[in-house]
Motif scaffolding. Sequence first.
Motif, PDB file in Angstrom:
ATOM      1  N   SER A 155     -10.556   2.435  -2.575  1.00 27.26           N
ATOM      2  CA  SER A 155      -9.938   2.042  -1.314  1.00 27.26           C
ATOM      3  C   SER A 155      -9.137   3.204  -0.718  1.00 27.26           C
ATOM      4  O   SER A 155      -8.645   4.061  -1.433  1.00 27.26           O
ATOM      5  N   THR A 156      -9.032   3.170   0.595  1.00 28.19           N
ATOM      6  CA  THR A 156      -8.295   4.196   1.317  1.00 28.19           C
ATOM      7  C   THR A 156      -6.970   3.615   1.790  1.00 28.19           C
ATOM      8  O   THR A 156      -6.922   2.494   2.295  1.00 28.19           O
ATOM      9  N   ILE A 157      -5.919   4.379   1.644  1.00 34.72           N
ATOM     10  CA  ILE A 157      -4.605   3.954   2.136  1.00 34.72           C
ATOM     11  C   ILE A 157      -4.533   4.272   3.621  1.00 34.72           C
ATOM     12  O   ILE A 157      -4.828   5.388   4.049  1.00 34.72           O
ATOM     13  N   LYS A 158      -4.141   3.264   4.406  1.00 32.62           N
ATOM     14  CA  LYS A 158      -3.986   3.478   5.837  1.00 32.62           C
ATOM     15  C   LYS A 158      -2.546   3.166   6.216  1.00 32.62           C
ATOM     16  O   LYS A 158      -2.037   2.093   5.901  1.00 32.62           O
ATOM     17  N   PHE A 159      -1.883   4.119   6.862  1.00 33.09           N
ATOM     18  CA  PHE A 159      -0.497   3.939   7.265  1.00 33.09           C
ATOM     19  C   PHE A 159      -0.434   3.101   8.537  1.00 33.09           C
ATOM     20  O   PHE A 159      -1.279   3.228   9.415  1.00 33.09           O
ATOM     21  N   LYS A 160       0.576   2.270   8.625  1.00 33.73           N
ATOM     22  CA  LYS A 160       0.819   1.485   9.831  1.00 33.73           C
ATOM     23  C   LYS A 160       2.159   1.937  10.386  1.00 33.73           C
ATOM     24  O   LYS A 160       3.153   1.973   9.669  1.00 33.73           O
TER      25      LYS A 160
END
Length: 198
Positions: free
Chosen positions: A2-7
């Motif tokens: 999985s890829t970490i996506k910043f919000k």
Amino acid sequence: MSTIKFKFDGNLDYQQKAIESVVALFEGQPLANETYSVSIGTQDGGSQLSLGDEEFSNIAAVANQLVLTDELLLENLHKIQEDNNIPLQPELAGHHFSVEMETGTGKTYVYLRTLFELNKRYGFTKFIVVVPSIAIREGVQKSLEVMREHFKELYDQMPYDSFVYDPKQLGQVRQFATSNKIQLMVINIQAFDKARAI
């Protein structure tokens, strides 16, 4: 994997206040005409840019043209200083202004977003981010990558280019000068000083 996506939260009050303080400095500046251009040559002063290199002579360049008088800039500055309970500066000492924020408050986000607000309200397209070290330069470039989608969502998919200044890649500097879309050049102070000495 999985890829970490910043919000990112684009509505933090203290960040909005810092952005608005910078943008308000240019109150009264008309929205730039997209067709405005200048020739790059060896002249100094006005909107002319002197690169001292034959390779860049006689090409059209899109510029950020500030039309506000120093008197109006000082008046705007005083309003901002009053709003932020900062002692009034009696006169302008050039066109150097600073916004000071505590560590951990999102300074990089604030100044990068400020560039987009300056473009939206006044049509400014040329921005040079000068940082004190190579490590911070790389951090800014990474921030631009991570925040790209966030800024595109906030600013209606506004296209922009960003790059780290490299004296061996003068094509990037030409693109910076001639493009009418937002251009961000990131440069560490040592490279800036070296470029000015040439």
